[in-house]
Design a protein around this motif. Structure first.
Motif, PDB file in Angstrom:
ATOM      1  N   VAL A  39       0.910  -1.096   0.038  1.00  0.00           N
ATOM      2  CA  VAL A  39      -0.063   0.046  -0.056  1.00  0.00           C
ATOM      3  C   VAL A  39       1.053   1.344   0.008  1.00  0.00           C
ATOM      4  O   VAL A  39       1.795   1.419   0.723  1.00  0.00           O
ATOM      5  N   LYS A  40       0.630   2.020  -0.945  1.00  0.00           N
ATOM      6  CA  LYS A  40       1.569   3.315  -0.909  1.00  0.00           C
ATOM      7  C   LYS A  40       1.342   4.147   0.233  1.00  0.00           C
ATOM      8  O   LYS A  40       0.358   4.194   0.840  1.00  0.00           O
ATOM      9  N   PRO A  41       2.213   4.653   0.473  1.00  0.00           N
ATOM     10  CA  PRO A  41       2.252   5.948   1.663  1.00  0.00           C
ATOM     11  C   PRO A  41       1.182   6.751   1.697  1.00  0.00           C
ATOM     12  O   PRO A  41       0.648   7.057   2.569  1.00  0.00           O
ATOM     13  N   SER A  42       0.966   7.068   0.415  1.00  0.00           N
ATOM     14  CA  SER A  42      -0.096   8.403   0.167  1.00  0.00           C
ATOM     15  C   SER A  42      -1.274   7.768   0.477  1.00  0.00           C
ATOM     16  O   SER A  42      -2.330   8.491   1.129  1.00  0.00           O
ATOM     17  N   ILE A  43      -1.646   6.729   0.127  1.00  0.00           N
ATOM     18  CA  ILE A  43      -2.728   5.933   0.486  1.00  0.00           C
ATOM     19  C   ILE A  43      -3.043   5.727   1.878  1.00  0.00           C
ATOM     20  O   ILE A  43      -4.292   5.904   2.667  1.00  0.00           O
ATOM     21  N   LYS A  44      -1.956   5.098   2.658  1.00  0.00           N
ATOM     22  CA  LYS A  44      -1.888   5.187   4.116  1.00  0.00           C
ATOM     23  C   LYS A  44      -2.187   6.276   4.658  1.00  0.00           C
ATOM     24  O   LYS A  44      -3.359   6.337   5.777  1.00  0.00           O
ATOM     25  N   LYS A  45      -1.818   7.466   4.238  1.00  0.00           N
ATOM     26  CA  LYS A  45      -2.039   8.774   4.938  1.00  0.00           C
ATOM     27  C   LYS A  45      -3.271   9.209   4.633  1.00  0.00           C
ATOM     28  O   LYS A  45      -4.225   9.724   5.578  1.00  0.00           O
ATOM     29  N   ARG A  46      -4.032   9.002   3.598  1.00  0.00           N
ATOM     30  CA  ARG A  46      -5.324   9.235   3.258  1.00  0.00           C
ATOM     31  C   ARG A  46      -6.419   8.647   4.147  1.00  0.00           C
ATOM     32  O   ARG A  46      -7.296   9.200   4.733  1.00  0.00           O
ATOM     33  N   LYS A  47      -6.067   7.159   4.229  1.00  0.00           N
ATOM     34  CA  LYS A  47      -7.082   6.483   5.213  1.00  0.00           C
ATOM     35  C   LYS A  47      -6.805   6.857   6.564  1.00  0.00           C
ATOM     36  O   LYS A  47      -7.885   6.926   7.310  1.00  0.00           O
ATOM     37  N   ALA A  48      -5.778   7.290   6.855  1.00  0.00           N
ATOM     38  CA  ALA A  48      -5.413   7.723   8.384  1.00  0.00           C
ATOM     39  C   ALA A  48      -6.339   8.857   8.617  1.00  0.00           C
ATOM     40  O   ALA A  48      -7.001   9.014   9.644  1.00  0.00           O
ATOM     41  N   LYS A  49      -6.377   9.888   7.589  1.00  0.00           N
ATOM     42  CA  LYS A  49      -6.925  11.194   7.611  1.00  0.00           C
ATOM     43  C   LYS A  49      -8.345  11.067   7.629  1.00  0.00           C
ATOM     44  O   LYS A  49      -9.000  11.570   8.733  1.00  0.00           O
ATOM     45  N   ILE A  50      -8.658  10.043   7.183  1.00  0.00           N
ATOM     46  CA  ILE A  50     -10.351   9.643   6.811  1.00  0.00           C
ATOM     47  C   ILE A  50     -10.783   9.047   8.418  1.00  0.00           C
ATOM     48  O   ILE A  50     -11.777   9.554   8.881  1.00  0.00           O
ATOM     49  N   HIS A  51      -9.882   8.392   8.688  1.00  0.00           N
ATOM     50  CA  HIS A  51     -10.225   7.701   9.923  1.00  0.00           C
ATOM     51  C   HIS A  51     -10.293   8.361  11.186  1.00  0.00           C
ATOM     52  O   HIS A  51     -11.156   8.594  12.060  1.00  0.00           O
ATOM     53  N   ALA A  52      -9.440   9.442  11.182  1.00  0.00           N
ATOM     54  CA  ALA A  52      -9.396  10.498  12.165  1.00  0.00           C
ATOM     55  C   ALA A  52     -10.334  11.325  12.315  1.00  0.00           C
ATOM     56  O   ALA A  52     -10.981  11.816  13.126  1.00  0.00           O
ATOM     57  N   ILE A  53     -10.866  11.857  10.902  1.00  0.00           N
ATOM     58  CA  ILE A  53     -12.140  12.356  10.675  1.00  0.00           C
ATOM     59  C   ILE A  53     -13.441  12.009  11.363  1.00  0.00           C
ATOM     60  O   ILE A  53     -14.175  12.392  11.942  1.00  0.00           O
ATOM     61  N   TYR A  54     -13.370  10.742  11.054  1.00  0.00           N
ATOM     62  CA  TYR A  54     -14.658   9.858  11.517  1.00  0.00           C
ATOM     63  C   TYR A  54     -14.528   9.760  13.239  1.00  0.00           C
ATOM     64  O   TYR A  54     -15.732   9.916  13.542  1.00  0.00           O
ATOM     65  N   VAL A  55     -13.365   9.464  13.517  1.00  0.00           N
ATOM     66  CA  VAL A  55     -13.300   9.302  15.151  1.00  0.00           C
ATOM     67  C   VAL A  55     -13.649  10.658  15.705  1.00  0.00           C
ATOM     68  O   VAL A  55     -14.446  10.773  16.867  1.00  0.00           O
ATOM     69  N   GLU A  56     -13.063  11.841  15.332  1.00  0.00           N
ATOM     70  CA  GLU A  56     -13.667  13.025  15.642  1.00  0.00           C
ATOM     71  C   GLU A  56     -14.910  13.379  15.307  1.00  0.00           C
ATOM     72  O   GLU A  56     -15.720  13.918  16.544  1.00  0.00           O
ATOM     73  N   GLN A  57     -15.718  12.956  14.478  1.00  0.00           N
ATOM     74  CA  GLN A  57     -17.096  13.100  14.317  1.00  0.00           C
ATOM     75  C   GLN A  57     -18.068  12.395  15.569  1.00  0.00           C
ATOM     76  O   GLN A  57     -19.008  12.867  16.032  1.00  0.00           O
ATOM     77  N   MET A  58     -17.567  11.254  15.541  1.00  0.00           N
ATOM     78  CA  MET A  58     -18.121  10.374  16.451  1.00  0.00           C
ATOM     79  C   MET A  58     -18.075  10.724  18.167  1.00  0.00           C
ATOM     80  O   MET A  58     -18.981  10.968  18.823  1.00  0.00           O
ATOM     81  N   GLN A  59     -16.852  11.436  18.106  1.00  0.00           N
ATOM     82  CA  GLN A  59     -16.595  12.098  19.692  1.00  0.00           C
ATOM     83  C   GLN A  59     -17.609  13.519  19.966  1.00  0.00           C
ATOM     84  O   GLN A  59     -18.311  13.604  20.922  1.00  0.00           O
ATOM     85  N   LEU A  60     -17.927  13.995  18.866  1.00  0.00           N
ATOM     86  CA  LEU A  60     -18.539  15.392  18.908  1.00  0.00           C
ATOM     87  C   LEU A  60     -20.084  14.994  19.044  1.00  0.00           C
ATOM     88  O   LEU A  60     -20.903  15.456  19.605  1.00  0.00           O
ATOM     89  N   ASN A  61     -20.425  13.975  18.345  1.00  0.00           N
ATOM     90  CA  ASN A  61     -21.869  13.354  18.447  1.00  0.00           C
ATOM     91  C   ASN A  61     -22.213  12.908  20.002  1.00  0.00           C
ATOM     92  O   ASN A  61     -23.424  12.909  20.198  1.00  0.00           O
ATOM     93  N   GLU A  62     -21.211  12.423  20.537  1.00  0.00           N
ATOM     94  CA  GLU A  62     -21.374  11.732  22.008  1.00  0.00           C
ATOM     95  C   GLU A  62     -21.789  13.016  22.829  1.00  0.00           C
ATOM     96  O   GLU A  62     -22.530  12.781  23.767  1.00  0.00           O
ATOM     97  N   ASP A  63     -21.169  14.218  22.666  1.00  0.00           N
ATOM     98  CA  ASP A  63     -21.405  15.168  23.605  1.00  0.00           C
ATOM     99  C   ASP A  63     -22.602  15.831  23.334  1.00  0.00           C
ATOM    100  O   ASP A  63     -23.344  16.061  23.754  1.00  0.00           O
TER     101      ASP A  63
END
Length: 63
Positions: A39-63
């Protein structure tokens, strides 16, 4: 190497469960699956960024 100490008279199935748990925690199978495909490093970064956004949204929805 994984070593599972067994007590006298301990059930072998219980020891196998302990072994399986320890083996999963080492992450050997996960690493082997990841190494099958490059897996190319750029794709790894993209997936990590998408996951971070998802986690952040989940935390905001809990509050």
């Amino acid at each position: 190497m994984i070593i599972i100490p067994m007590k006298e008279g301990e059930n072998i199935e219980r020891a196998l469960k302990k072994f399986k748990r320890k083996f999963e925690k080492t992450g050997v199978i996960k690493e082997l699956r990841e190494r099958k495909v490059y897996v190319k490093p750029s794709i790894k970064k993209r997936k990590a960024k998408i996951h971070a956004i998802y986690v952040e949204q989940m935390q905001l929805n809990e509050d």
